[in-house]
Design a protein around this motif. Structure first.
Motif, mmCIF file in Angstrom:
data_model
loop_
_atom_site.group_PDB
_atom_site.id
_atom_site.type_symbol
_atom_site.label_atom_id
_atom_site.label_comp_id
_atom_site.label_asym_id
_atom_site.label_seq_id
_atom_site.Cartn_x
_atom_site.Cartn_y
_atom_site.Cartn_z
ATOM 1 N N LYS A 10 0.831 -1.204 0.000
ATOM 2 C CA LYS A 10 0.000 0.000 0.000
ATOM 3 C C LYS A 10 0.867 1.256 0.000
ATOM 4 C CE LYS A 10 -4.105 -1.953 2.143
ATOM 5 N NZ LYS A 10 -4.985 -1.965 3.318
ATOM 6 N N MET A 11 1.951 1.242 0.786
ATOM 7 C CA MET A 11 2.834 2.405 0.830
ATOM 8 C C MET A 11 3.514 2.616 -0.513
ATOM 9 S SD MET A 11 5.744 3.307 3.565
ATOM 10 C CE MET A 11 6.720 4.768 3.425
ATOM 11 N N ASP A 12 3.972 1.529 -1.143
ATOM 12 C CA ASP A 12 4.587 1.630 -2.464
ATOM 13 C C ASP A 12 3.600 2.198 -3.484
ATOM 14 O OD1 ASP A 12 6.982 0.619 -1.539
ATOM 15 O OD2 ASP A 12 6.633 -1.401 -2.296
ATOM 16 N N ASP A 13 2.356 1.723 -3.454
ATOM 17 C CA ASP A 13 1.329 2.210 -4.378
ATOM 18 C C ASP A 13 1.064 3.696 -4.171
ATOM 19 O OD1 ASP A 13 1.132 -0.371 -5.363
ATOM 20 O OD2 ASP A 13 -0.755 -0.829 -4.332
ATOM 21 N N LYS A 14 0.970 4.122 -2.918
ATOM 22 C CA LYS A 14 0.727 5.535 -2.618
ATOM 23 C C LYS A 14 1.905 6.394 -3.054
ATOM 24 C CE LYS A 14 -3.158 6.642 -0.685
ATOM 25 N NZ LYS A 14 -4.072 7.510 -1.417
ATOM 26 N N THR A 15 3.110 5.898 -2.827
ATOM 27 C CA THR A 15 4.298 6.648 -3.219
ATOM 28 C C THR A 15 4.314 6.878 -4.723
ATOM 29 O OG1 THR A 15 5.558 5.788 -1.349
ATOM 30 C CG2 THR A 15 6.821 6.662 -3.195
ATOM 31 N N VAL A 16 4.029 5.858 -5.482
ATOM 32 C CA VAL A 16 3.970 5.977 -6.940
ATOM 33 C C VAL A 16 2.901 6.996 -7.330
ATOM 34 C CG1 VAL A 16 3.370 4.756 -9.068
ATOM 35 C CG2 VAL A 16 4.905 3.702 -7.418
ATOM 36 N N GLN A 17 1.758 6.959 -6.658
ATOM 37 C CA GLN A 17 0.676 7.908 -6.939
ATOM 38 C C GLN A 17 1.140 9.336 -6.673
ATOM 39 O OE1 GLN A 17 -2.902 7.269 -4.662
ATOM 40 N NE2 GLN A 17 -3.640 9.327 -5.080
ATOM 41 N N TYR A 18 1.773 9.580 -5.514
ATOM 42 C CA TYR A 18 2.245 10.931 -5.187
ATOM 43 C C TYR A 18 3.278 11.412 -6.199
ATOM 44 C CZ TYR A 18 0.122 10.314 -0.559
ATOM 45 O OH TYR A 18 -0.742 10.106 0.474
ATOM 46 N N GLU A 19 4.187 10.522 -6.586
ATOM 47 C CA GLU A 19 5.214 10.922 -7.547
ATOM 48 C C GLU A 19 4.600 11.289 -8.893
ATOM 49 O OE1 GLU A 19 7.743 7.472 -7.145
ATOM 50 O OE2 GLU A 19 9.202 8.655 -6.021
ATOM 51 N N PHE A 53 8.666 12.737 4.590
ATOM 52 C CA PHE A 53 8.410 11.936 3.396
ATOM 53 C C PHE A 53 8.318 12.917 2.242
ATOM 54 C CE2 PHE A 53 5.275 9.602 0.655
ATOM 55 C CZ PHE A 53 6.125 8.571 0.311
ATOM 56 N N MET A 54 9.318 12.917 1.392
ATOM 57 C CA MET A 54 9.488 13.984 0.421
ATOM 58 C C MET A 54 8.446 14.072 -0.695
ATOM 59 S SD MET A 54 11.604 15.504 2.088
ATOM 60 C CE MET A 54 11.618 16.919 1.011
ATOM 61 N N PRO A 55 7.884 12.958 -1.186
ATOM 62 C CA PRO A 55 6.834 13.124 -2.202
ATOM 63 C C PRO A 55 5.653 13.980 -1.724
ATOM 64 C CG PRO A 55 7.638 10.888 -2.255
ATOM 65 C CD PRO A 55 8.262 11.546 -1.044
ATOM 66 N N LEU A 56 5.461 14.074 -0.406
ATOM 67 C CA LEU A 56 4.404 14.947 0.123
ATOM 68 C C LEU A 56 4.931 16.331 0.492
ATOM 69 C CD1 LEU A 56 2.310 12.548 2.359
ATOM 70 C CD2 LEU A 56 1.720 13.480 0.133
ATOM 71 N N LYS A 57 6.072 16.395 1.146
ATOM 72 C CA LYS A 57 6.587 17.683 1.609
ATOM 73 C C LYS A 57 6.805 18.672 0.469
ATOM 74 C CE LYS A 57 10.137 19.989 4.290
ATOM 75 N NZ LYS A 57 11.251 19.850 5.230
ATOM 76 N N VAL A 58 7.274 18.182 -0.682
ATOM 77 C CA VAL A 58 7.585 19.096 -1.792
ATOM 78 C C VAL A 58 6.356 19.841 -2.302
ATOM 79 C CG1 VAL A 58 9.616 17.803 -2.518
ATOM 80 C CG2 VAL A 58 7.403 17.263 -3.551
ATOM 81 N N ARG A 59 5.170 19.365 -1.979
ATOM 82 C CA ARG A 59 3.929 20.011 -2.420
ATOM 83 C C ARG A 59 3.534 21.225 -1.588
ATOM 84 N NH1 ARG A 59 -0.510 15.572 -3.792
ATOM 85 N NH2 ARG A 59 0.741 14.211 -5.084
ATOM 86 N N ILE A 60 4.067 21.339 -0.396
ATOM 87 C CA ILE A 60 3.655 22.384 0.544
ATOM 88 C C ILE A 60 4.497 23.626 0.308
ATOM 89 C CG2 ILE A 60 3.307 22.964 2.969
ATOM 90 C CD1 ILE A 60 3.318 19.876 3.489
ATOM 91 N N ASP A 61 3.884 24.664 -0.221
ATOM 92 C CA ASP A 61 4.657 25.836 -0.633
ATOM 93 C C ASP A 61 5.169 26.685 0.526
ATOM 94 O OD1 ASP A 61 2.201 26.882 0.043
ATOM 95 O OD2 ASP A 61 1.949 28.054 -1.779
ATOM 96 N N THR A 62 4.693 26.447 1.737
ATOM 97 C CA THR A 62 5.133 27.251 2.878
ATOM 98 C C THR A 62 6.269 26.603 3.667
ATOM 99 O OG1 THR A 62 3.408 26.263 4.254
ATOM 100 C CG2 THR A 62 2.887 28.359 3.157
ATOM 101 N N VAL A 63 6.791 25.476 3.202
ATOM 102 C CA VAL A 63 7.913 24.827 3.884
ATOM 103 C C VAL A 63 9.167 24.942 3.024
ATOM 104 C CG1 VAL A 63 6.432 23.207 5.133
ATOM 105 C CG2 VAL A 63 7.412 22.533 2.945
#
Length: 70
Positions: A10-19, A53-63
Protein backbone atom coordinates in the motif's frame (compact mmCIF):
# COMPACT_ATOMS: atom_id res chain seq x y z
CA UNK A 1 4.34 -11.10 8.22
CA UNK A 2 1.49 -10.97 5.70
CA UNK A 3 0.18 -7.75 7.29
CA UNK A 4 3.60 -6.11 6.93
CA UNK A 5 3.82 -7.09 3.25
CA UNK A 6 0.32 -5.69 2.63
CA UNK A 7 1.27 -2.39 4.30
CA UNK A 8 4.48 -2.18 2.27
CA UNK A 9 2.50 -2.73 -0.94
CA UNK A 10 0.00 0.00 0.00
CA UNK A 11 2.83 2.41 0.83
CA UNK A 12 4.59 1.63 -2.46
CA UNK A 13 1.33 2.21 -4.38
CA UNK A 14 0.73 5.54 -2.62
CA UNK A 15 4.30 6.65 -3.22
CA UNK A 16 3.97 5.98 -6.94
CA UNK A 17 0.68 7.91 -6.94
CA UNK A 18 2.25 10.93 -5.19
CA UNK A 19 5.21 10.92 -7.55
CA UNK A 20 2.93 10.87 -10.60
CA UNK A 21 0.77 13.67 -9.20
CA UNK A 22 3.88 15.76 -8.51
CA UNK A 23 4.61 15.73 -12.25
CA UNK A 24 1.54 17.98 -12.68
CA UNK A 25 2.64 20.48 -10.00
CA UNK A 26 5.63 22.47 -11.35
CA UNK A 27 6.96 23.58 -7.95
CA UNK A 28 6.66 20.07 -6.49
CA UNK A 29 8.34 18.54 -9.53
CA UNK A 30 11.24 20.99 -9.34
CA UNK A 31 11.73 20.48 -5.60
CA UNK A 32 11.48 16.69 -5.84
CA UNK A 33 14.15 16.57 -8.55
CA UNK A 34 16.46 18.54 -6.25
CA UNK A 35 15.72 16.13 -3.40
CA UNK A 36 16.39 13.06 -5.51
CA UNK A 37 19.90 14.38 -6.19
CA UNK A 38 20.61 15.16 -2.53
CA UNK A 39 22.95 13.06 -0.41
CA UNK A 40 20.35 13.06 2.40
CA UNK A 41 17.55 11.56 0.24
CA UNK A 42 16.95 7.94 1.24
CA UNK A 43 15.85 5.04 -0.93
CA UNK A 44 12.58 5.10 1.05
CA UNK A 45 12.08 8.71 -0.14
CA UNK A 46 12.57 10.31 3.27
CA UNK A 47 14.89 13.22 4.02
CA UNK A 48 17.77 12.28 6.30
CA UNK A 49 17.87 15.81 7.73
CA UNK A 50 14.25 16.62 8.56
CA UNK A 51 12.78 13.10 8.45
CA UNK A 52 9.94 14.10 6.13
CA UNK A 53 8.41 11.94 3.40
CA UNK A 54 9.49 13.98 0.42
CA UNK A 55 6.83 13.12 -2.20
CA UNK A 56 4.40 14.95 0.12
CA UNK A 57 6.59 17.68 1.61
CA UNK A 58 7.59 19.10 -1.79
CA UNK A 59 3.93 20.01 -2.42
CA UNK A 60 3.65 22.38 0.54
CA UNK A 61 4.66 25.84 -0.63
CA UNK A 62 5.13 27.25 2.88
CA UNK A 63 7.91 24.83 3.88
CA UNK A 64 11.57 24.76 2.89
CA UNK A 65 14.50 22.42 2.69
CA UNK A 66 16.37 22.14 6.01
CA UNK A 67 19.68 22.70 4.21
CA UNK A 68 18.36 25.50 1.98
CA UNK A 69 18.43 23.65 -1.35
CA UNK A 70 14.92 24.97 -2.11
Amino acid sequence: MIVIKEREKKMDDKTVQYEKENEDIPLAKQRYEICKGCEHFSSLKFCGKCGCFMPLKVRIDTVSCPIQKW
